[in-house]
Design a protein around this motif. Structure first.
Motif, PDB file in Angstrom:
ATOM      1  N   GLU A  32       1.396   1.221  -3.808  1.00  0.00           N
ATOM      2  CA  GLU A  32       0.071   1.684  -4.542  1.00  0.00           C
ATOM      3  C   GLU A  32      -0.626   2.247  -3.359  1.00  0.00           C
ATOM      4  O   GLU A  32      -1.782   0.764  -2.933  1.00  0.00           O
ATOM      5  CB  GLU A  32      -0.002   0.694  -5.414  1.00  0.00           C
ATOM      6  N   ARG A  54       1.002  -1.110  -0.357  1.00  0.00           N
ATOM      7  CA  ARG A  54       0.216   0.065   0.129  1.00  0.00           C
ATOM      8  C   ARG A  54       0.806   0.808  -0.198  1.00  0.00           C
ATOM      9  O   ARG A  54       0.615   2.616  -0.754  1.00  0.00           O
ATOM     10  CB  ARG A  54      -0.481   0.184   0.892  1.00  0.00           C
ATOM     11  N   MET A  83      -3.905   5.093  -9.818  1.00  0.00           N
ATOM     12  CA  MET A  83      -3.314   3.542  -9.788  1.00  0.00           C
ATOM     13  C   MET A  83      -2.269   4.330 -10.253  1.00  0.00           C
ATOM     14  O   MET A  83      -1.964   4.746 -11.293  1.00  0.00           O
ATOM     15  CB  MET A  83      -3.560   2.640  -9.861  1.00  0.00           C
ATOM     16  N   ASN A 116     -11.063   2.530  -5.091  1.00  0.00           N
ATOM     17  CA  ASN A 116     -12.071   3.316  -5.718  1.00  0.00           C
ATOM     18  C   ASN A 116     -12.121   3.888  -7.324  1.00  0.00           C
ATOM     19  O   ASN A 116     -12.725   4.488  -7.877  1.00  0.00           O
ATOM     20  CB  ASN A 116     -10.766   4.288  -5.768  1.00  0.00           C
ATOM     21  N   ILE A 139      -8.689  -2.795  -6.122  1.00  0.00           N
ATOM     22  CA  ILE A 139      -8.950  -0.890  -6.701  1.00  0.00           C
ATOM     23  C   ILE A 139      -9.659  -0.320  -6.230  1.00  0.00           C
ATOM     24  O   ILE A 139     -10.854  -0.729  -7.119  1.00  0.00           O
ATOM     25  CB  ILE A 139      -7.982  -0.055  -7.865  1.00  0.00           C
ATOM     26  N   GLY A 166      -4.267   2.915  -3.514  1.00  0.00           N
ATOM     27  CA  GLY A 166      -5.177   2.871  -3.556  1.00  0.00           C
ATOM     28  C   GLY A 166      -5.640   1.275  -3.014  1.00  0.00           C
ATOM     29  O   GLY A 166      -6.670   1.049  -3.515  1.00  0.00           O
ATOM     30  N   LEU A 167      -4.744   0.753  -2.581  1.00  0.00           N
ATOM     31  CA  LEU A 167      -5.236  -1.060  -2.937  1.00  0.00           C
ATOM     32  C   LEU A 167      -5.979  -1.154  -1.692  1.00  0.00           C
ATOM     33  O   LEU A 167      -5.978  -0.228  -0.652  1.00  0.00           O
ATOM     34  CB  LEU A 167      -3.628  -1.719  -2.618  1.00  0.00           C
ATOM     35  N   SER A 168      -7.004  -2.243  -1.836  1.00  0.00           N
ATOM     36  CA  SER A 168      -7.688  -2.996  -1.147  1.00  0.00           C
ATOM     37  C   SER A 168      -7.071  -2.877   0.078  1.00  0.00           C
ATOM     38  O   SER A 168      -6.258  -3.470   0.177  1.00  0.00           O
ATOM     39  CB  SER A 168      -8.560  -3.621  -1.589  1.00  0.00           C
TER      40      SER A 168
END
Length: 369
Positions: free
Chosen positions: A128, A125, A235, A293, A291, A130-132
């Motif tokens: 990235e 994270r 992302m 978002n 993602i 925006g990861l879950s």
């Protein structure tokens, strides 16, 4: 055109066929490139353009590394700068079983030279954001990226013209006949003659080989893809998942391309394809799972592209079995990544040089039934 003799005729103007013609022409051969549509106008022009180590078979990693280096130094071999983005890649795990899968896969690819390591969820994270939050771990590779497949076709076309390759689009080949001095390629009532022949027809390689009475079965995959509307950046990496059923990347114009090998319907005989709605929904749900978002983002378009696969899921690059001065290239897993390098290898072989890495002898796949 029927009276012109070429050093090499290449049938199939996808990434590997066009690349082979380009490298041969730059070494002094007079080449003609024949295709029923145009340069990179079929499978090579409708794929996701992913440049990846994580989704490449372990045995093909050395080739993928060479291909990735060519893409990231594209002006050295292409002479033009299509839109190519070098970006890190993350393959996500949501269960303990998937973590074990990523560990095994990363280890196998490291043995062949890929820089892939397993990282924690918090580290993933940080790479990235925006990861879950449901991600348990991820494999990380700094050597991933993507290209705009349609722009690559334009760039290749210009490079081929500069190298003085004769390009004949809208030229559906009907048959090929061996002659004393080489091959006659016949289509639309015209004949093109060349001393050498290269077959680079992707999923249509099986039919092309039938012209020469050679039988190598080729399986056709019908991969679904979708693209979103333009949105704010969500992302900055290439995203996959342990199962291999997701590929995500966001382009500089804000669109997100969603893939992952979900199958549609299609026929290589007619060229027709059809998206399977249930599979599109499953693919998009995975994208949102990775993602979050993306949840309110609208799809603009979905389509299908063909991918060729041999019985052992390995490439065919080398001589057409039993034929003099005839060659073939294709069926390369994650072929967009390594495609330029594979074309370079075949050109080296045709020119009488020792290829940088071994080819993939097509004779292993001959069907004698």
């Amino acid at each position: 055109m029927s009276q012109i003799e070429y050093d090499t005729a290449v049938i199939g103007a996808g990434l590997m066929g066009a690349g082979t013609a380009l490298f041969l022409a730059r070494s002094g051969m007079r080449c003609v490139l024949l295709d029923r549509s145009g340069v990179c106008s079929e499978a090579s022009g409708v794929n996701a353009g992913t440049l990846t180590m994580q989704m490449t078979r372990a045995d093909l990693i050395p080739y993928a590394i060479k291909g990735w280096e060519m893409w990231t130094n594209r002006q050295e071999w292409l002479g033009i700068n299509p839109s190519v983005v070098a970006a890190p890649g993350l393959s996500l795990a949501f269960t303990e079983e998937e973590v074990a899968t990523l560990e095994h896969r990363a280890a196998a690819r490291r043995e062949h030279g890929a820089q892939i390591e397993l990282v924690t969820a918090s580290k993933a994270r940080s790479i990235e954001p925006g990861l879950s939050t449901e991600v348990m771990a991820a494999s990380y590779c700094p050597m991933d990226g993507f290209a705009k497949a349609n722009q690559t076709g334009f760039a290749l076309h210009q490079a081929l013209k500069t190298a003085r390759v004769d390009i004949h689009g809208s030229y559906p080949v009907e048959r090929v006949e061996p002659e004393d001095r080489g091959y006659a390629v016949i289509g639309q009532g015209e004949v093109v003659r060349a001393r050498r022949l290269v077959l680079a027809g992707g999923v249509w390689l099986e039919e092309m080989l039938n012209w020469l009475a050679v039988r190598i079965p080729i399986k056709t995959l019908v991969n679904q893809l979708a693209v979103t509307e333009r949105i704010e950046p969500v992302m900055r990496t290439v995203i996959g998942i342990a199962s291999g059923l997701l590929s995500l990347k966001q382009f500089d114009n804000g669109t997100v391309v969603i893939g992952g090998g979900w199958q549609g319907k299609g026929s290589r005989t007619t060229g027709s394809t059809q998206v399977i709605p249930e599979n599109l929904i499953g693919n998009v749900r995975l994208a949102v799972h990775a993602i979050p978002n993306l949840v309110h983002t609208r799809l603009v378009r979905a389509w299908c592209g063909f991918e060729a696969e041999t019985a052992d899921a390995m490439p065919v690059i080398g001589e057409v079995p039993g034929m003099d001065n005839a060659f073939l290239i294709g069926s390369i897993h994650s072929g967009y990544t390594s495609g330029p390098f594979m074309a370079k290898l075949l050109a080296q072989y045709i020119l009488g040089h020792e290829p940088e890495l071994p080819l993939f002898d097509p004779s292993r796949l001959i069907d004698n039934q």
